[in-house]
Design a protein around this motif. Structure first.
Motif, PDB file in Angstrom:
ATOM      1  N   THR A 107       0.856  -1.182   0.000  1.00 58.53           N
ATOM      2  CA  THR A 107       0.000   0.000   0.000  1.00 58.53           C
ATOM      3  C   THR A 107       0.892   1.231   0.000  1.00 58.53           C
ATOM      4  N   SER A 108       0.422   2.281  -0.605  1.00 65.43           N
ATOM      5  CA  SER A 108       1.170   3.546  -0.562  1.00 65.43           C
ATOM      6  C   SER A 108       0.566   4.495   0.463  1.00 65.43           C
ATOM      7  N   ASP A 109      -0.403   4.010   1.215  1.00 65.69           N
ATOM      8  CA  ASP A 109      -1.025   4.794   2.273  1.00 65.69           C
ATOM      9  C   ASP A 109      -0.058   4.840   3.457  1.00 65.69           C
ATOM     10  N   TRP A 110       0.519   6.027   3.727  1.00 64.10           N
ATOM     11  CA  TRP A 110       1.558   6.171   4.737  1.00 64.10           C
ATOM     12  C   TRP A 110       1.065   5.763   6.118  1.00 64.10           C
ATOM     13  N   THR A 111      -0.133   6.170   6.470  1.00 66.47           N
ATOM     14  CA  THR A 111      -0.675   5.832   7.782  1.00 66.47           C
ATOM     15  C   THR A 111      -0.801   4.324   7.923  1.00 66.47           C
ATOM     16  N   GLU A 112      -1.301   3.683   6.885  1.00 64.15           N
ATOM     17  CA  GLU A 112      -1.445   2.230   6.921  1.00 64.15           C
ATOM     18  C   GLU A 112      -0.079   1.556   7.026  1.00 64.15           C
ATOM     19  N   GLN A 113       0.915   2.086   6.337  1.00 65.34           N
ATOM     20  CA  GLN A 113       2.263   1.519   6.416  1.00 65.34           C
ATOM     21  C   GLN A 113       2.775   1.542   7.857  1.00 65.34           C
ATOM     22  N   GLN A 114       2.526   2.641   8.579  1.00 66.56           N
ATOM     23  CA  GLN A 114       2.980   2.761   9.964  1.00 66.56           C
ATOM     24  C   GLN A 114       2.254   1.764  10.868  1.00 66.56           C
ATOM     25  N   ILE A 115       0.969   1.583  10.638  1.00 68.33           N
ATOM     26  CA  ILE A 115       0.189   0.618  11.422  1.00 68.33           C
ATOM     27  C   ILE A 115       0.705  -0.797  11.169  1.00 68.33           C
ATOM     28  N   VAL A 116       0.971  -1.115   9.903  1.00 70.50           N
ATOM     29  CA  VAL A 116       1.484  -2.438   9.539  1.00 70.50           C
ATOM     30  C   VAL A 116       2.807  -2.695  10.246  1.00 70.50           C
ATOM     31  N   LEU A 117       3.708  -1.717  10.217  1.00 72.93           N
ATOM     32  CA  LEU A 117       5.008  -1.868  10.881  1.00 72.93           C
ATOM     33  C   LEU A 117       4.825  -2.081  12.380  1.00 72.93           C
ATOM     34  N   GLY A 118       3.919  -1.320  12.971  1.00 73.28           N
ATOM     35  CA  GLY A 118       3.665  -1.437  14.404  1.00 73.28           C
ATOM     36  C   GLY A 118       3.087  -2.783  14.810  1.00 73.28           C
ATOM     37  N   ARG A 119       2.465  -3.464  13.892  1.00 75.19           N
ATOM     38  CA  ARG A 119       1.852  -4.772  14.181  1.00 75.19           C
ATOM     39  C   ARG A 119       2.711  -5.934  13.711  1.00 75.19           C
ATOM     40  N   GLY A 120       3.948  -5.642  13.344  1.00 76.81           N
ATOM     41  CA  GLY A 120       4.889  -6.711  13.002  1.00 76.81           C
ATOM     42  C   GLY A 120       4.935  -7.089  11.540  1.00 76.81           C
ATOM     43  N   GLY A 121       4.217  -6.375  10.697  1.00 73.91           N
ATOM     44  CA  GLY A 121       4.257  -6.660   9.270  1.00 73.91           C
ATOM     45  C   GLY A 121       5.361  -5.864   8.588  1.00 73.91           C
ATOM     46  N   ILE A 122       5.512  -6.093   7.333  1.00 74.35           N
ATOM     47  CA  ILE A 122       6.497  -5.377   6.527  1.00 74.35           C
ATOM     48  C   ILE A 122       5.729  -4.606   5.477  1.00 74.35           C
ATOM     49  N   ARG A 123       6.008  -3.343   5.349  1.00 77.99           N
ATOM     50  CA  ARG A 123       5.293  -2.534   4.371  1.00 77.99           C
ATOM     51  C   ARG A 123       6.074  -2.494   3.060  1.00 77.99           C
ATOM     52  N   ILE A 124       5.342  -2.432   1.989  1.00 76.31           N
ATOM     53  CA  ILE A 124       5.932  -2.272   0.663  1.00 76.31           C
ATOM     54  C   ILE A 124       5.004  -1.320  -0.091  1.00 76.31           C
ATOM     55  N   SER A 125       5.584  -0.319  -0.706  1.00 77.75           N
ATOM     56  CA  SER A 125       4.752   0.649  -1.430  1.00 77.75           C
ATOM     57  C   SER A 125       4.266   0.038  -2.737  1.00 77.75           C
ATOM     58  N   ALA A 126       3.235   0.627  -3.293  1.00 78.63           N
ATOM     59  CA  ALA A 126       2.714   0.168  -4.582  1.00 78.63           C
ATOM     60  C   ALA A 126       3.811   0.252  -5.645  1.00 78.63           C
ATOM     61  N   ARG A 127       4.622   1.290  -5.579  1.00 79.88           N
ATOM     62  CA  ARG A 127       5.720   1.456  -6.548  1.00 79.88           C
ATOM     63  C   ARG A 127       6.761   0.343  -6.392  1.00 79.88           C
ATOM     64  N   GLU A 128       7.080  -0.021  -5.140  1.00 74.19           N
ATOM     65  CA  GLU A 128       8.043  -1.103  -4.903  1.00 74.19           C
ATOM     66  C   GLU A 128       7.485  -2.445  -5.397  1.00 74.19           C
ATOM     67  N   LEU A 129       6.195  -2.665  -5.182  1.00 75.37           N
ATOM     68  CA  LEU A 129       5.575  -3.885  -5.690  1.00 75.37           C
ATOM     69  C   LEU A 129       5.640  -3.923  -7.212  1.00 75.37           C
ATOM     70  N   LYS A 130       5.387  -2.794  -7.836  1.00 72.35           N
ATOM     71  CA  LYS A 130       5.469  -2.707  -9.305  1.00 72.35           C
ATOM     72  C   LYS A 130       6.875  -3.071  -9.777  1.00 72.35           C
ATOM     73  N   ALA A 131       7.888  -2.568  -9.079  1.00 73.51           N
ATOM     74  CA  ALA A 131       9.276  -2.878  -9.442  1.00 73.51           C
ATOM     75  C   ALA A 131       9.546  -4.384  -9.301  1.00 73.51           C
ATOM     76  N   GLU A 132       9.024  -5.008  -8.238  1.00 80.02           N
ATOM     77  CA  GLU A 132       9.184  -6.457  -8.058  1.00 80.02           C
ATOM     78  C   GLU A 132       8.507  -7.230  -9.187  1.00 80.02           C
TER      79      GLU A 132
END
Length: 174
Positions: A107-132
């Motif tokens: 997700t590229s939603d910054w707030t969601e990325q912070q929540i994901v990190l706080g809950r033990g997940g790993i965030r990846i932006s939509a742009r990074e996923l596109k590159a993968e």
């Protein structure tokens, strides 16, 4: 890329559709076409990487939506229920998984990325996923091209059938 079957990748469907130019363009024509293309791309990604992909689409503004889950091309596709965002669904599911599995959230939603990190997940932006995804497609293309070249360079492609039959008889010691 991990081939770990215990890895899960959640994709915030509409966030990714709006971040990838080709999907955003498709969306302007048909939202359903854009969703189907994302599912097709992520199905190929899942098959190649071995990572379980779950695409979550918001239906929180759809009155009376009870939500649904279905499997399309081996990818789990979730439509949230009324008043539930994709972010909320992902967070709730991430909490239930705990630390047992490696979880990434695209997700590229910054707030969601912070929540994901706080809950033990790993965030990846939509742009990074596109590159993968683009990198994966290039690797697949190279493998396909190498296989084609190898097949084209086989001896049987350069000699006549009679000679090929004689060589086969020699190989069999006839």
């Amino acid at each position: 890329m991990s081939r770990n079957k215990k890895e899960i990748l959640f994709v915030d469907g509409y966030n990714v559709i709006n971040a990838w130019p080709e999907l955003k363009k498709l969306c302007s024509i048909s939202l359903e076409t854009a969703r189907n293309k994302l599912i097709e791309i992520m199905s190929e990604y899942q098959a190649y990487t071995g990572v379980k992909v779950i695409i979550v689409f918001d239906a929180h503004l759809v009155k009376g939506s009870l939500g649904s889950k279905e499997t399309i091309s081996n990818v789990e596709v979730v439509y949230t229920k009324a008043h539930e965002t994709a972010d909320h669904y992902i967070e709730k599911t991430l909490d239930s998984i705990g630390k047992r599995k490696r979880v990434r959230v695209a997700t590229s939603d910054w707030t969601e990325q912070q929540i994901v990190l706080g809950r033990g997940g790993i965030r990846i932006s939509a742009r990074e996923l596109k590159a993968e995804v683009d990198s994966m497609k290039r690797r697949i293309k190279r493998k396909t091209e190498k296989k084609t070249i190898k097949e084209e360079n086989q001896l049987g492609n350069f000699i006549d059938k009679d000679t090929l039959k004689k060589l086969e008889k020699l190989r069999r010691n006839e």
